[in-house]
Write a protein that holds these residues in place. Structure first.
Motif, PDB file in Angstrom:
ATOM      1  N   ILE A 135       0.821  -1.211   0.000  1.00  0.00           N
ATOM      2  CA  ILE A 135       0.000   0.000   0.000  1.00  0.00           C
ATOM      3  C   ILE A 135       0.856   1.263   0.000  1.00  0.00           C
ATOM      4  O   ILE A 135       0.381   2.341  -0.379  1.00  0.00           O
ATOM      5  CB  ILE A 135      -0.959   0.002   1.220  1.00  0.00           C
ATOM      6  N   LEU A 136       2.126   1.152   0.378  1.00  0.00           N
ATOM      7  CA  LEU A 136       3.003   2.326   0.409  1.00  0.00           C
ATOM      8  C   LEU A 136       3.760   2.545  -0.896  1.00  0.00           C
ATOM      9  O   LEU A 136       4.570   3.471  -0.988  1.00  0.00           O
ATOM     10  CB  LEU A 136       4.004   2.203   1.566  1.00  0.00           C
ATOM     11  N   CYS A 137       3.504   1.714  -1.909  1.00  0.00           N
ATOM     12  CA  CYS A 137       4.170   1.894  -3.207  1.00  0.00           C
ATOM     13  C   CYS A 137       3.386   2.919  -4.019  1.00  0.00           C
ATOM     14  O   CYS A 137       2.518   2.574  -4.832  1.00  0.00           O
ATOM     15  CB  CYS A 137       4.265   0.570  -3.943  1.00  0.00           C
ATOM     16  N   LEU A 138       3.697   4.182  -3.802  1.00  0.00           N
ATOM     17  CA  LEU A 138       2.919   5.262  -4.412  1.00  0.00           C
ATOM     18  C   LEU A 138       3.087   5.312  -5.928  1.00  0.00           C
ATOM     19  O   LEU A 138       2.200   5.798  -6.639  1.00  0.00           O
ATOM     20  CB  LEU A 138       3.317   6.597  -3.789  1.00  0.00           C
ATOM     21  N   GLU A 139       4.219   4.812  -6.443  1.00  0.00           N
ATOM     22  CA  GLU A 139       4.445   4.831  -7.884  1.00  0.00           C
ATOM     23  C   GLU A 139       3.402   4.009  -8.639  1.00  0.00           C
ATOM     24  O   GLU A 139       3.134   4.265  -9.816  1.00  0.00           O
ATOM     25  CB  GLU A 139       5.837   4.286  -8.213  1.00  0.00           C
ATOM     26  N   ALA A 140       2.799   3.040  -7.965  1.00  0.00           N
ATOM     27  CA  ALA A 140       1.810   2.173  -8.610  1.00  0.00           C
ATOM     28  C   ALA A 140       0.378   2.663  -8.391  1.00  0.00           C
ATOM     29  O   ALA A 140      -0.560   2.017  -8.857  1.00  0.00           O
ATOM     30  CB  ALA A 140       1.954   0.745  -8.083  1.00  0.00           C
ATOM     31  N   TYR A 141       0.204   3.769  -7.706  1.00  0.00           N
ATOM     32  CA  TYR A 141      -1.144   4.242  -7.376  1.00  0.00           C
ATOM     33  C   TYR A 141      -1.922   4.645  -8.629  1.00  0.00           C
ATOM     34  O   TYR A 141      -1.393   5.299  -9.534  1.00  0.00           O
ATOM     35  CB  TYR A 141      -1.064   5.444  -6.439  1.00  0.00           C
ATOM     36  N   THR A 142      -3.185   4.258  -8.650  1.00  0.00           N
ATOM     37  CA  THR A 142      -4.134   4.774  -9.625  1.00  0.00           C
ATOM     38  C   THR A 142      -4.792   6.026  -9.025  1.00  0.00           C
ATOM     39  O   THR A 142      -4.603   6.345  -7.838  1.00  0.00           O
ATOM     40  CB  THR A 142      -5.218   3.736  -9.922  1.00  0.00           C
ATOM     41  N   GLN A 143      -5.596   6.698  -9.834  1.00  0.00           N
ATOM     42  CA  GLN A 143      -6.320   7.850  -9.306  1.00  0.00           C
ATOM     43  C   GLN A 143      -7.266   7.425  -8.199  1.00  0.00           C
ATOM     44  O   GLN A 143      -7.434   8.138  -7.199  1.00  0.00           O
ATOM     45  CB  GLN A 143      -7.107   8.563 -10.421  1.00  0.00           C
ATOM     46  N   ASP A 145      -6.727   5.014  -6.103  1.00  0.00           N
ATOM     47  CA  ASP A 145      -5.903   4.840  -4.909  1.00  0.00           C
ATOM     48  C   ASP A 145      -5.641   6.182  -4.229  1.00  0.00           C
ATOM     49  O   ASP A 145      -5.728   6.292  -3.000  1.00  0.00           O
ATOM     50  CB  ASP A 145      -4.568   4.178  -5.274  1.00  0.00           C
ATOM     51  N   TRP A 146      -5.302   7.187  -5.019  1.00  0.00           N
ATOM     52  CA  TRP A 146      -5.038   8.501  -4.433  1.00  0.00           C
ATOM     53  C   TRP A 146      -6.284   9.058  -3.754  1.00  0.00           C
ATOM     54  O   TRP A 146      -6.191   9.648  -2.672  1.00  0.00           O
ATOM     55  CB  TRP A 146      -4.538   9.479  -5.505  1.00  0.00           C
ATOM     56  N   ASP A 147      -7.446   8.823  -4.372  1.00  0.00           N
ATOM     57  CA  ASP A 147      -8.683   9.306  -3.763  1.00  0.00           C
ATOM     58  C   ASP A 147      -8.967   8.609  -2.433  1.00  0.00           C
ATOM     59  O   ASP A 147      -9.460   9.229  -1.491  1.00  0.00           O
ATOM     60  CB  ASP A 147      -9.865   9.085  -4.719  1.00  0.00           C
ATOM     61  N   ARG A 148      -8.638   7.329  -2.350  1.00  0.00           N
ATOM     62  CA  ARG A 148      -8.952   6.549  -1.145  1.00  0.00           C
ATOM     63  C   ARG A 148      -7.883   6.669  -0.069  1.00  0.00           C
ATOM     64  O   ARG A 148      -8.191   6.696   1.125  1.00  0.00           O
ATOM     65  CB  ARG A 148      -9.128   5.070  -1.514  1.00  0.00           C
ATOM     66  N   TYR A 149      -6.612   6.728  -0.484  1.00  0.00           N
ATOM     67  CA  TYR A 149      -5.526   6.600   0.488  1.00  0.00           C
ATOM     68  C   TYR A 149      -4.580   7.794   0.528  1.00  0.00           C
ATOM     69  O   TYR A 149      -3.689   7.851   1.382  1.00  0.00           O
ATOM     70  CB  TYR A 149      -4.695   5.342   0.174  1.00  0.00           C
ATOM     71  N   GLY A 150      -4.759   8.749  -0.387  1.00  0.00           N
ATOM     72  CA  GLY A 150      -3.788   9.826  -0.525  1.00  0.00           C
ATOM     73  C   GLY A 150      -3.614  10.699   0.695  1.00  0.00           C
ATOM     74  O   GLY A 150      -2.534  11.259   0.910  1.00  0.00           O
ATOM     75  N   ALA A 154      -1.372   6.351   2.817  1.00  0.00           N
ATOM     76  CA  ALA A 154      -0.247   6.597   1.914  1.00  0.00           C
ATOM     77  C   ALA A 154       0.849   7.425   2.569  1.00  0.00           C
ATOM     78  O   ALA A 154       2.001   7.400   2.124  1.00  0.00           O
ATOM     79  CB  ALA A 154      -0.733   7.298   0.644  1.00  0.00           C
ATOM     80  N   LEU A 155       0.518   8.155   3.633  1.00  0.00           N
ATOM     81  CA  LEU A 155       1.483   9.018   4.307  1.00  0.00           C
ATOM     82  C   LEU A 155       2.251   8.305   5.407  1.00  0.00           C
ATOM     83  O   LEU A 155       3.135   8.896   6.036  1.00  0.00           O
ATOM     84  CB  LEU A 155       0.758  10.232   4.903  1.00  0.00           C
ATOM     85  N   GLU A 156       1.912   7.023   5.650  1.00  0.00           N
ATOM     86  CA  GLU A 156       2.539   6.279   6.738  1.00  0.00           C
ATOM     87  C   GLU A 156       3.897   5.715   6.325  1.00  0.00           C
ATOM     88  O   GLU A 156       4.291   5.788   5.163  1.00  0.00           O
ATOM     89  CB  GLU A 156       1.620   5.130   7.180  1.00  0.00           C
ATOM     90  N   GLN A 157       4.611   5.182   7.300  1.00  0.00           N
ATOM     91  CA  GLN A 157       5.897   4.531   7.090  1.00  0.00           C
ATOM     92  C   GLN A 157       5.767   3.044   7.396  1.00  0.00           C
ATOM     93  O   GLN A 157       4.898   2.629   8.173  1.00  0.00           O
ATOM     94  CB  GLN A 157       6.974   5.143   7.997  1.00  0.00           C
ATOM     95  N   VAL A 158       6.641   2.241   6.763  1.00  0.00           N
ATOM     96  CA  VAL A 158       6.678   0.812   7.078  1.00  0.00           C
ATOM     97  C   VAL A 158       6.872   0.620   8.573  1.00  0.00           C
ATOM     98  O   VAL A 158       7.698   1.279   9.198  1.00  0.00           O
ATOM     99  CB  VAL A 158       7.814   0.116   6.298  1.00  0.00           C
ATOM    100  N   ARG A 159       6.069  -0.271   9.138  1.00  0.00           N
ATOM    101  CA  ARG A 159       6.077  -0.665  10.549  1.00  0.00           C
ATOM    102  C   ARG A 159       5.475   0.393  11.487  1.00  0.00           C
ATOM    103  O   ARG A 159       5.535   0.225  12.712  1.00  0.00           O
ATOM    104  CB  ARG A 159       7.497  -1.027  11.031  1.00  0.00           C
ATOM    105  N   SER A 160       4.909   1.462  10.960  1.00  0.00           N
ATOM    106  CA  SER A 160       4.198   2.394  11.848  1.00  0.00           C
ATOM    107  C   SER A 160       2.959   1.695  12.390  1.00  0.00           C
ATOM    108  O   SER A 160       2.478   0.700  11.839  1.00  0.00           O
ATOM    109  CB  SER A 160       3.799   3.666  11.100  1.00  0.00           C
ATOM    110  N   ALA A 165      -1.750  -1.744  11.436  1.00  0.00           N
ATOM    111  CA  ALA A 165      -3.194  -1.958  11.596  1.00  0.00           C
ATOM    112  C   ALA A 165      -3.863  -2.128  10.233  1.00  0.00           C
ATOM    113  O   ALA A 165      -4.734  -2.999  10.063  1.00  0.00           O
ATOM    114  CB  ALA A 165      -3.813  -0.790  12.354  1.00  0.00           C
ATOM    115  N   TRP A 166      -3.440  -1.308   9.251  1.00  0.00           N
ATOM    116  CA  TRP A 166      -4.073  -1.384   7.931  1.00  0.00           C
ATOM    117  C   TRP A 166      -3.792  -2.719   7.255  1.00  0.00           C
ATOM    118  O   TRP A 166      -4.713  -3.368   6.738  1.00  0.00           O
ATOM    119  CB  TRP A 166      -3.579  -0.241   7.034  1.00  0.00           C
ATOM    120  N   ILE A 167      -2.538  -3.153   7.281  1.00  0.00           N
ATOM    121  CA  ILE A 167      -2.234  -4.400   6.568  1.00  0.00           C
ATOM    122  C   ILE A 167      -2.839  -5.614   7.274  1.00  0.00           C
ATOM    123  O   ILE A 167      -3.163  -6.608   6.625  1.00  0.00           O
ATOM    124  CB  ILE A 167      -0.722  -4.593   6.329  1.00  0.00           C
ATOM    125  N   SER A 168      -3.012  -5.533   8.590  1.00  0.00           N
ATOM    126  CA  SER A 168      -3.643  -6.659   9.288  1.00  0.00           C
ATOM    127  C   SER A 168      -5.122  -6.769   8.919  1.00  0.00           C
ATOM    128  O   SER A 168      -5.676  -7.871   8.871  1.00  0.00           O
ATOM    129  CB  SER A 168      -3.488  -6.519  10.801  1.00  0.00           C
TER     130      SER A 168
END
Length: 229
Positions: A135-143, A145-150, A154-160, A165-168
């Motif tokens: 979910i943190l690979c912003l280069e692959a985002y569609t529009q 994705d940006w609308d839902r997670y932008g 999308a602003l989080e860091q790995v292991r935050s 919580a999101w990936i679980s």
């Protein structure tokens, strides 16, 4: 001139462990038997340390552990572009982390080609890059994705905490994104595949796609298809 195709079917085959598995058969020989034969006949490879590969699990079927990987593999099955396609995986792990037998697949008109069969070399696999490719690979985002997670995940860091919580809660979607964004390029890189045999198999597209649909029906009966996130 008419092209003579190899026969491809799906049939139950008894594994060395005593249970039946629905394997792809090429000209009446299961892909597990073919993989085992190619490994034994190859000069030197990492898989020779295993006594037998005859029990490997079909990568297209319902015994695969993770829905995100099932979705990934079935996306590749219908892909028109050339791809190194998983066909068998380790029967213990039932995912793409251990033994992965692949075929070099390309399609042309009514014919599907399996040019080579080999296995994935995981020695350069980077777990950190894989984790960042979901979910943190912003280069692959569609529009969408940006609308839902932008403005949130999308602003989080790995292991935050919020990322964990999101990936679980959305693991199937997270894993599918990792496989598309990290695993697919990794598998496509020739440096990461150890080829065992140039096979030159050619299949009629209708027969080949009938095999795909067989496994999709198996997944449907197992409640794993369709694989919406």
């Amino acid at each position: 001139m008419e092209v003579r195709h190899n026969e491809i079917t799906v049939s139950p085959v008894t594994t060395p462990y005593g249970y039946e598995e629905h394997y792809l058969l090429v000209d009446g020989i299961s892909v597990a038997e073919l993989a085992d034969r190619f490994v034994r006949e190859d000069g030197d490879n990492d898989l020779k340390r295993f006594r037998s590969l005859m029990g490997l699990c079909p990568a297209w079927g319902p015994r695969m552990q993770n829905r995100g990987e099932i979705r990934f593999i079935h996306h590749l099955l219908w892909r028109e572009e050339p791809v190194h396609l998983p066909i068998l995986v380790c029967e213990d792990d039932l995912d793409l982390s251990c033994i992965v037998i692949v075929a070099a697949v390309r399609k042309q008109g009514g014919t599907v080609f399996w040019d080579r069969i080999g296995y994935v070399d995981h020695s350069e696999w980077d777990p950190g890059q894989e984790m960042a490719s979901g979910i943190l690979c912003l280069e692959a985002y569609t529009q969408e994705d940006w609308d839902r997670y932008g403005d949130n995940i999308a602003l989080e860091q790995v292991r935050s905490r919020d990322w964990c919580a999101w990936i679980s809660e959305h693991w199937d979607e997270e894993l599918y994104r990792r496989r598309m964004n990290y695993t697919l390029p990794y598998f496509q890189d020739e440096r990461h595949i150890r080829w065992l045999r140039d096979t030159g198999y050619t299949f009629g597209r209708t027969a080949y796609e009938n095999c795909i649909r067989f496994y999709e029906e198996e997944l449907r009966r197992a409640g794993k298809f369709p694989f919406c996130p």
